[in-house]
Design an enzyme around this catalytic site. Structure first.
Site, mmCIF file in Angstrom:
data_model
loop_
_atom_site.group_PDB
_atom_site.id
_atom_site.type_symbol
_atom_site.label_atom_id
_atom_site.label_comp_id
_atom_site.label_asym_id
_atom_site.label_seq_id
_atom_site.Cartn_x
_atom_site.Cartn_y
_atom_site.Cartn_z
ATOM 1 N N ASP A 122 -0.703 7.307 -12.218
ATOM 2 C CA ASP A 122 -0.393 7.276 -10.781
ATOM 3 C C ASP A 122 1.106 7.445 -10.579
ATOM 4 O OD1 ASP A 122 -0.320 6.806 -8.063
ATOM 5 O OD2 ASP A 122 -1.502 4.954 -8.133
ATOM 6 N N GLU A 129 -5.546 7.958 -1.131
ATOM 7 C CA GLU A 129 -5.756 6.524 -0.899
ATOM 8 C C GLU A 129 -5.151 6.050 0.422
ATOM 9 O OE1 GLU A 129 -3.907 4.814 -4.496
ATOM 10 O OE2 GLU A 129 -2.312 4.052 -3.217
ATOM 11 N N TYR A 184 6.880 -0.451 -9.915
ATOM 12 C CA TYR A 184 5.618 -0.815 -9.267
ATOM 13 C C TYR A 184 4.437 -0.368 -10.129
ATOM 14 C CZ TYR A 184 1.803 -1.065 -5.986
ATOM 15 O OH TYR A 184 0.605 -1.374 -5.397
ATOM 16 N N ASP A 201 -6.602 -4.970 -3.213
ATOM 17 C CA ASP A 201 -6.617 -5.143 -1.752
ATOM 18 C C ASP A 201 -7.881 -4.576 -1.108
ATOM 19 O OD1 ASP A 201 -4.867 -2.977 -2.791
ATOM 20 O OD2 ASP A 201 -4.676 -2.344 -0.716
ATOM 21 N N HIS A 237 2.465 7.464 -7.506
ATOM 22 C CA HIS A 237 2.815 6.701 -6.291
ATOM 23 C C HIS A 237 3.730 7.485 -5.345
ATOM 24 C CE1 HIS A 237 0.729 3.110 -7.515
ATOM 25 N NE2 HIS A 237 1.356 3.107 -8.672
ATOM 26 N N GLU A 279 -2.195 11.179 -10.167
ATOM 27 C CA GLU A 279 -2.465 10.702 -8.802
ATOM 28 C C GLU A 279 -1.215 10.704 -7.933
ATOM 29 O OE1 GLU A 279 -4.494 6.956 -8.927
ATOM 30 O OE2 GLU A 279 -3.683 6.348 -6.986
ATOM 31 N N ARG A 332 -9.396 10.471 -2.857
ATOM 32 C CA ARG A 332 -9.304 9.039 -3.175
ATOM 33 C C ARG A 332 -9.579 8.112 -1.993
ATOM 34 N NH1 ARG A 332 -8.208 5.915 -6.806
ATOM 35 N NH2 ARG A 332 -6.194 5.097 -6.123
ATOM 36 N N HIS A 335 -6.903 -0.594 -15.266
ATOM 37 C CA HIS A 335 -5.452 -0.448 -15.160
ATOM 38 C C HIS A 335 -4.741 -1.032 -16.359
ATOM 39 C CE1 HIS A 335 -4.569 0.086 -10.680
ATOM 40 N NE2 HIS A 335 -5.800 0.462 -10.884
ATOM 41 N N ARG A 370 -6.268 3.985 -16.764
ATOM 42 C CA ARG A 370 -5.021 4.423 -16.146
ATOM 43 C C ARG A 370 -3.873 3.758 -16.882
ATOM 44 N NH1 ARG A 370 -2.689 3.031 -10.058
ATOM 45 N NH2 ARG A 370 -1.476 1.447 -11.131
ATOM 46 N N GLU A 376 -12.048 3.575 -9.113
ATOM 47 C CA GLU A 376 -11.015 2.647 -9.597
ATOM 48 C C GLU A 376 -11.564 1.218 -9.551
ATOM 49 O OE1 GLU A 376 -7.529 2.616 -7.117
ATOM 50 O OE2 GLU A 376 -6.353 1.474 -8.571
ATOM 51 N N HIS A 413 -10.275 4.726 -4.142
ATOM 52 C CA HIS A 413 -9.263 3.685 -4.326
ATOM 53 C C HIS A 413 -9.974 2.340 -4.493
ATOM 54 C CE1 HIS A 413 -5.539 1.686 -2.187
ATOM 55 N NE2 HIS A 413 -5.471 1.568 -3.503
ATOM 56 N N TRP A 459 7.116 5.617 -2.423
ATOM 57 C CA TRP A 459 6.416 5.131 -3.600
ATOM 58 C C TRP A 459 4.925 5.276 -3.379
ATOM 59 C CZ3 TRP A 459 2.780 1.240 -3.724
ATOM 60 C CH2 TRP A 459 2.703 0.450 -2.549
ATOM 61 N N ASN A 465 -3.569 -3.775 3.619
ATOM 62 C CA ASN A 465 -2.577 -4.500 2.820
ATOM 63 C C ASN A 465 -1.210 -4.593 3.511
ATOM 64 O OD1 ASN A 465 -1.741 -5.858 0.574
ATOM 65 N ND2 ASN A 465 -1.707 -4.080 -0.786
HETATM 66 C C1 CS2 Z 1 -2.365 1.969 -6.215
HETATM 67 C C2 CS2 Z 1 -2.441 0.693 -5.409
HETATM 68 O O1 CS2 Z 1 -4.526 1.479 -6.940
HETATM 69 C C3 CS2 Z 1 -3.707 2.359 -6.775
HETATM 70 O O2 CS2 Z 1 -3.871 3.507 -7.108
HETATM 71 O O3 CS2 Z 1 -1.751 3.046 -5.637
HETATM 72 O O4 CS2 Z 1 -1.739 -0.266 -6.114
HETATM 73 C C4 CS2 Z 1 -1.867 0.767 -4.016
HETATM 74 O O5 CS2 Z 1 -0.494 0.916 -4.084
HETATM 75 C C5 CS2 Z 1 -2.219 -0.465 -3.232
HETATM 76 O O6 CS2 Z 1 -3.584 -0.646 -3.260
HETATM 77 C C6 CS2 Z 1 -1.696 -0.344 -1.812
HETATM 78 O O7 CS2 Z 1 -2.251 -1.276 -0.977
HETATM 79 MG MG MG Z 2 -2.605 4.903 -6.283
#
Ligand code: CS2
Ligand code: MG
Length: 429
Positions: A237, A289, A186, A343, A239, A263, A310, A149, A174, A366, A339, A429, A64
């Protein structure tokens, strides 16, 4: 000495005299490999490998916001040494690309190796006419538990989003919410069921306040438990935005609401910092992730500092390497939680589902819906029903790529957002 026809036992040949280009079985040479970059809804990088008998396999190579770095690595450095190799030798090709490059690990290298590995598993499944999970030991469960999500601008908005996900049949959800006092956060969709991690143009800048966040999140989960009761598995999450002691405080304050997992509470470069979090809270932790290899996971797993690992197929060296990570994790009571944001292309999603269905220590997967254009370009046999997913029983991964349609969606540069504290300092983040 050295030549043997099919069925000749190993006892009849001198291995030292065995010509390396002759196996006991006939080969299946790779005749073509191409990188396909497209943007149906978002950017995807896909490797397509074709063999001499016309079977092709797909591998996801999407990194990504850095997609073209992987495209270059594959086209300029991997494909030229792939042509002519035996597509059946998945592990050997993996080691050839990993050890042979001298420069090991890192997201660009490991995404490239992942794409080759995934495509070769796809080819093997098609050649043997079985879904990939059958090659991985068969199903360990009937279906794969996924989490969706739910996000909202504020607490009540998020309560509604969780309710919608429950209506859709999700068994684990989530929950992310905008934070009062911060303009944008975010992971919070804008009027949609899900968010898209990357956006066109220069990176969007979000504002961050740890104080506001730490005071807010327990209120969110208190409200969600009040609304939905004790039994719904809820995830959150962070982040990577906290320090260890802040994360410990958050984990502790969330204990009454018993999350399925918390997370990425901290950036995981300093892995010993997880010890501090563990000393203070029983809230389960999920990390990985952004990891690319088993070495990134090793300390967290062996010290039992996390509960869920993850790593994704695309970012951590493909199905072969992910299985090794899962085996290490199994020794230490750590379960998998791949993950699966948008993406990860449908090719990665399918590969993850074959992996999830087969490994014993699977935890959860996920699942974020892809855009409709994405699903049109990548037709797939996996399906969702009643909170669970299944990869389907098509041979190989069960995903295909409509190249003519893909060419109508050219690459568009896009970036993940960044995060600054209220005084302008860059933040994680
Ligand atoms: C996130 C994602 O899915 C998740 O848990 O952390 O949005 C992540 O930030 C993106 O996939 C990054 O490419
Ligand atoms: Mg995440």
């Amino acid at each position: 000495m050295g030549q043997a026809s099919h069925g000749t036992g190993i006892g009849f040949v001198s291995l030292l005299g065995w010509p390396r280009d002759k196996g006991f079985l006939s080969t299946m040479k790779i005749t073509d490999a191409r990188v396909i970059v497209c943007s149906p809804g978002r950017n995807f990088v896909t490797l397509k490998i074709t063999t001499e008998d016309g079977i092709h396999g797909l591998g996801d190579a999407t990194l990504n916001g850095r997609e073209l770095a992987v495209t270059g690595y594959l086209s300029d450095h991997v494909i030229p040494i792939l042509i002519g190799r035996d597509a059946r030798r998945i592990e050997d090709i993996w080691q050839y690309l990993y050890k042979g490059a001298y420069w090991r690990r890192g997201p660009v290298t490991m995404c490239s190796i992942a794409a080759v590995d995934t495509a070769l598993w796809d080819i093997k499944g098609k050649a043997l006419n079985v879904p990939v999970y059958q090659l991985l030991g068969g199903a360990s469960r009937d279906g794969v538990l996924v989490y969706g999500h739910a996000s909202g601008q504020d607490i009540e908005d998020t309560v509604q989003a969780v309710a919608e996900y429950r209506k859709l049949g999700y068994k684990a959800i989530r929950a992310q919410s905008g934070i009062p006092g911060l303009q944008s956060t975010y992971g919070v969709g804008r009027g949609k069921m899900y968010y898209e991690p990357a956006e066109k143009g220069a990176p969007v800048e979000n504002a961050w306040s740890t104080d506001l966040y730490l005071n807010f999140v327990p209120r969110l989960f208190e409200r969600l438990r009040k609304e939905f009761g004790e039994d719904l598995p809820l995830l959150h999450d962070v982040h990577h935005r906290l320090t260890p002691i802040e994360a410990a405080r958050l984990g502790k304050s969330l204990e009454p609401f018993h999350l399925f997992w918390l997370e990425d509470p901290v950036p995981a470069e300093l892995q010993e910092s997880l010890r501090l979090i563990r000393q203070h809270t029983t809230t389960p932790i999920a990390i990985g992730e952004v990891f690319n290899s088993i070495y990134d996971c090793q300390q967290l797993i062996q010290e039992q500092l996390i509960d869920y690992i993850r790593t994704a197929v695309v970012h951590a060296g493909g199905i072969s390497h992910l299985r090794k990570i899962a085996s290490l994790a199994e020794l230490y009571h750590v379960r998998t939680g791949c993950h699966g944001a948008t993406d990860m292309s449908p090719v990665c999603m399918a590969a993850a589902l074959h992996f999830d269905l087969s490994v014993h220590n699977f935890g959860i997967q996920e699942y974020m819906h892809h855009a409709e254009e994405t699903d049109r370009v990548f037709s797939h046999s996996y399906s969702f029903s009643d909170g669970m997913m299944h990869p389907g029983d098509a041979p190989g991964l069960g995903v295909d790529l409509d190249e003519a349609l893909a060419s109508k969606y050219p690459y568009r540069r896009a970036y993940l957002p960044i995060n600054r504290k209220l005084d302008g300092t860059m933040h994680s983040w």
